[in-house]
Design a protein around this motif. Structure first.
Motif, short mmCIF file in Angstrom:
data_model
loop_
_atom_site.label_atom_id
_atom_site.label_comp_id
_atom_site.label_asym_id
_atom_site.label_seq_id
_atom_site.Cartn_x
_atom_site.Cartn_y
_atom_site.Cartn_z
N GLU A 2 0.83 -1.19 0.00
CA GLU A 2 0.00 0.00 0.00
C GLU A 2 0.88 1.25 0.00
O GLU A 2 1.86 1.33 0.74
N ASN A 47 -5.69 3.62 -13.02
CA ASN A 47 -6.60 2.78 -12.23
C ASN A 47 -7.96 3.44 -12.01
O ASN A 47 -8.96 2.75 -11.87
N ILE A 71 1.32 -2.95 -10.84
CA ILE A 71 1.12 -4.27 -10.23
C ILE A 71 1.28 -4.18 -8.71
O ILE A 71 0.50 -4.78 -7.96
N GLY A 74 -1.72 -3.23 -7.03
CA GLY A 74 -2.83 -4.17 -7.15
C GLY A 74 -3.54 -4.09 -8.49
O GLY A 74 -4.58 -4.72 -8.68
N GLU A 76 -3.80 -4.32 -12.82
CA GLU A 76 -3.44 -5.25 -13.88
C GLU A 76 -3.41 -4.49 -15.19
O GLU A 76 -4.17 -3.55 -15.38
#
Length: 141
Positions: A2, A47, A71, A74, A76
Motif C-alpha cells: 500500500e 486505475n 502491479i 494491485g 493489472e
C-alpha cells in the motif's frame, strides 16, 4: 503493498484525472521532477479512469518500471510491445511508442492516452501524434 501518496502526488493524480475525464477535448502536460513518483502517479490515474486507457512510454525499461508500480498497487495491465513480445490490448494497456500501429487499435475502444516522457515524442508529425489523430483520441495527458 500500500502506498500513501504525498500531497503533491495526490494533486498530480487529481489534475491528471480531471484532464482525462474532461467532457471537452483536453491535452495537458504534468511536469514532475526526477524521483517525484511519476510511475506511481500515472498508475493511480490509469486505475481510476472509467474506460480503456493506453499508457505509452518510449522504452522497454520505462514500461517495465511503470508496469511494476501498477502491479504493486494491485492493478493489472496488458502489454503491447514488440520488446516484450506481447501484443495484448485490455482496459489498461502499457505500450512502447515504437510498437504502436493504429490499425491494430481500431476496435480497442481506447478512450484515454497517458504518455510518459512526452518531451521525447511530441512533435506535430510524430508517429504518436499520427496514432492519436487516427484513433480520434480526445483526451491526452
Amino acid at each position: 503493498m500500500e502506498y500513501k501518496l504525498r500531497k503533491y502526488q495526490q494533486d498530480a493524480v487529481d489534475k491528471g484525472f480531471e484532464v482525462l475525464s474532461s467532457k471537452t477535448p483536453s491535452k495537458q502536460i504534468l511536469v514532475l521532477p526526477t524521483g517525484a513518483g511519476k510511475s506511481l502517479i500515472l498508475s493511480q490515474i490509469a486505475n481510476q479512469l472509467d474506460g480503456n486507457v493506453l499508457v505509452v512510454q518510449p522504452s522497454k525499461e520505462l514500461l517495465g518500471q511503470n508496469l511494476d508500480k501498477l502491479i504493486a498497487l494491485g492493478g493489472e495491465a496488458s502489454i503491447y510491445s514488440a520488446s516484450f513480445k506481447s501484443k495484448e490490448i485490455g482496459k489498461i494497456t502499457y505500450a512502447t511508442i515504437g510498437s504502436l500501429k493504429a490499425e491494430e487499435f481500431k476496435d480497442s475502444n481506447i478512450k484515454y492516452i497517458i504518455q510518459d516522457e512526452s518531451h521525447l515524442c511530441t512533435q506535430e508529425n510524430s508517429n504518436l501524434s499520427k496514432f492519436i489523430k487516427e484513433l480520434g483520441i480526445k483526451n491526452v495527458l
